[in-house]
Design a protein around this motif. Sequence first.
Motif, mmCIF file in Angstrom:
data_model
loop_
_atom_site.group_PDB
_atom_site.id
_atom_site.type_symbol
_atom_site.label_atom_id
_atom_site.label_comp_id
_atom_site.label_asym_id
_atom_site.label_seq_id
_atom_site.Cartn_x
_atom_site.Cartn_y
_atom_site.Cartn_z
ATOM 1 N N ASP A 46 0.789 -1.235 0.595
ATOM 2 C CA ASP A 46 0.127 0.034 0.316
ATOM 3 C C ASP A 46 0.670 1.606 0.179
ATOM 4 O O ASP A 46 0.698 2.272 -0.992
ATOM 5 C CB ASP A 46 -0.613 0.389 1.267
ATOM 6 C CG ASP A 46 -2.051 1.161 1.161
ATOM 7 O OD1 ASP A 46 -2.443 0.929 0.113
ATOM 8 O OD2 ASP A 46 -2.599 1.369 2.229
ATOM 9 N N HIS A 47 1.912 0.567 1.187
ATOM 10 C CA HIS A 47 3.142 2.333 0.894
ATOM 11 C C HIS A 47 3.548 2.420 -0.692
ATOM 12 O O HIS A 47 3.287 3.796 -0.782
ATOM 13 C CB HIS A 47 4.182 2.148 1.966
ATOM 14 C CG HIS A 47 5.228 3.102 2.150
ATOM 15 N ND1 HIS A 47 4.286 4.132 2.717
ATOM 16 C CD2 HIS A 47 6.073 3.102 1.830
ATOM 17 C CE1 HIS A 47 5.615 5.245 2.812
ATOM 18 N NE2 HIS A 47 6.575 4.525 2.621
ATOM 19 N N ARG A 48 4.014 1.377 -1.425
ATOM 20 C CA ARG A 48 5.212 1.988 -2.631
ATOM 21 C C ARG A 48 3.396 2.491 -3.961
ATOM 22 O O ARG A 48 3.945 3.341 -4.612
ATOM 23 C CB ARG A 48 4.938 0.107 -2.838
ATOM 24 C CG ARG A 48 6.145 -0.313 -2.480
ATOM 25 C CD ARG A 48 7.337 -1.185 -3.175
ATOM 26 N NE ARG A 48 6.227 -2.258 -3.322
ATOM 27 C CZ ARG A 48 5.930 -3.341 -1.588
ATOM 28 N NH1 ARG A 48 6.734 -3.073 -0.803
ATOM 29 N NH2 ARG A 48 5.540 -4.419 -2.467
ATOM 30 N N SER A 49 2.245 2.130 -3.475
ATOM 31 C CA SER A 49 1.569 2.708 -3.848
ATOM 32 C C SER A 49 1.096 4.150 -3.841
ATOM 33 O O SER A 49 0.987 4.449 -4.890
ATOM 34 C CB SER A 49 -0.132 1.552 -4.137
ATOM 35 O OG SER A 49 -0.555 2.252 -2.985
ATOM 36 N N ARG A 50 1.567 4.488 -2.714
ATOM 37 C CA ARG A 50 1.324 5.586 -2.149
ATOM 38 C C ARG A 50 2.018 6.538 -3.079
ATOM 39 O O ARG A 50 2.262 8.042 -3.119
ATOM 40 C CB ARG A 50 0.873 6.514 -1.137
ATOM 41 C CG ARG A 50 -0.621 5.274 -0.760
ATOM 42 C CD ARG A 50 -0.287 5.874 0.912
ATOM 43 N NE ARG A 50 -1.454 5.283 1.177
ATOM 44 C CZ ARG A 50 -3.025 5.889 1.369
ATOM 45 N NH1 ARG A 50 -2.854 7.267 1.136
ATOM 46 N NH2 ARG A 50 -3.746 5.034 1.938
ATOM 47 N N GLY A 51 3.462 6.195 -2.438
ATOM 48 C CA GLY A 51 4.807 6.678 -3.094
ATOM 49 C C GLY A 51 5.052 7.830 -2.261
ATOM 50 O O GLY A 51 5.255 9.001 -2.952
ATOM 51 N N LEU A 52 4.822 7.996 -1.124
ATOM 52 C CA LEU A 52 4.866 9.077 -0.128
ATOM 53 C C LEU A 52 6.054 8.905 0.527
ATOM 54 O O LEU A 52 5.928 8.354 1.043
ATOM 55 C CB LEU A 52 3.332 9.209 0.774
ATOM 56 C CG LEU A 52 2.203 10.281 -0.313
ATOM 57 C CD1 LEU A 52 1.139 9.677 0.637
ATOM 58 C CD2 LEU A 52 2.430 10.365 -0.749
ATOM 59 N N GLY A 53 6.558 10.308 1.288
ATOM 60 C CA GLY A 53 7.367 9.689 1.896
ATOM 61 C C GLY A 53 7.149 10.392 3.176
ATOM 62 O O GLY A 53 7.830 10.908 4.248
ATOM 63 N N GLU A 54 5.809 10.759 3.576
ATOM 64 C CA GLU A 54 5.104 11.848 5.346
ATOM 65 C C GLU A 54 4.933 10.695 5.583
ATOM 66 O O GLU A 54 4.169 9.609 4.818
ATOM 67 C CB GLU A 54 4.709 12.590 4.773
ATOM 68 C CG GLU A 54 3.865 12.799 4.181
ATOM 69 C CD GLU A 54 3.129 14.106 3.252
ATOM 70 O OE1 GLU A 54 1.694 14.345 2.804
ATOM 71 O OE2 GLU A 54 4.337 14.702 3.028
ATOM 72 N N VAL A 98 0.784 5.265 9.732
ATOM 73 C CA VAL A 98 2.089 4.627 8.547
ATOM 74 C C VAL A 98 3.053 6.070 8.586
ATOM 75 O O VAL A 98 2.784 7.433 8.394
ATOM 76 C CB VAL A 98 2.520 4.613 7.276
ATOM 77 C CG1 VAL A 98 3.741 4.228 6.555
ATOM 78 C CG2 VAL A 98 1.888 3.130 7.045
ATOM 79 N N ARG A 99 4.472 5.787 9.348
ATOM 80 C CA ARG A 99 5.044 7.058 9.703
ATOM 81 C C ARG A 99 6.682 6.596 9.113
ATOM 82 O O ARG A 99 7.000 6.105 9.747
ATOM 83 C CB ARG A 99 4.858 6.871 11.591
ATOM 84 C CG ARG A 99 4.064 7.669 12.084
ATOM 85 C CD ARG A 99 3.913 8.987 13.053
ATOM 86 N NE ARG A 99 2.702 9.221 13.058
ATOM 87 C CZ ARG A 99 1.890 8.251 13.844
ATOM 88 N NH1 ARG A 99 2.238 7.718 14.716
ATOM 89 N NH2 ARG A 99 0.299 9.186 14.225
ATOM 90 N N PRO A 100 6.845 6.916 8.331
ATOM 91 C CA PRO A 100 7.851 6.259 7.323
ATOM 92 C C PRO A 100 9.509 6.795 8.400
ATOM 93 O O PRO A 100 9.550 7.744 9.109
ATOM 94 C CB PRO A 100 8.516 7.362 6.435
ATOM 95 C CG PRO A 100 6.860 7.069 5.612
ATOM 96 C CD PRO A 100 6.299 7.866 7.186
ATOM 97 N N PRO A 101 10.662 6.093 7.988
ATOM 98 C CA PRO A 101 11.451 6.894 9.261
ATOM 99 C C PRO A 101 12.295 7.847 8.720
ATOM 100 O O PRO A 101 12.389 8.201 7.339
ATOM 101 C CB PRO A 101 12.745 5.500 8.952
ATOM 102 C CG PRO A 101 12.451 4.121 8.409
ATOM 103 C CD PRO A 101 10.721 4.567 8.164
ATOM 104 N N GLY A 102 12.611 8.886 9.970
ATOM 105 C CA GLY A 102 12.913 10.100 9.130
ATOM 106 C C GLY A 102 11.660 11.259 9.249
ATOM 107 O O GLY A 102 11.958 12.344 9.438
#
Length: 105
Positions: A46-54, A98-102
Amino acid sequence: MSRLRRAPAGFSGAEWARFRRDGILVVPKALRAAEVKRLLAVIAADHRSRGLGESYSVERAVERHSEFTRLIDHDAHIGRIHDVYGEATKLLLSQYFVRPPGTKV
């Protein structure tokens, strides 16, 4: 037709005391490694389909991803939930964050 079953064992005495004191209970190793791996795979896809870094949240997770259905009455927690809510136990909201690292919260 699904068969009814009894709720598994709930809180131990020490867990009740922690829950009452802290308002939260962390259950280490509640899910098996294979279960965690399957759930993370769903979230990663799901995250890959969004392409978000936030950071973001996904609502209706159970409806969107059947892999989350197994968590509804999972033995790792349903007994404790039944201890609190009894027969009024029900799923009202299924959401993950989802909270990506950083990223900042």
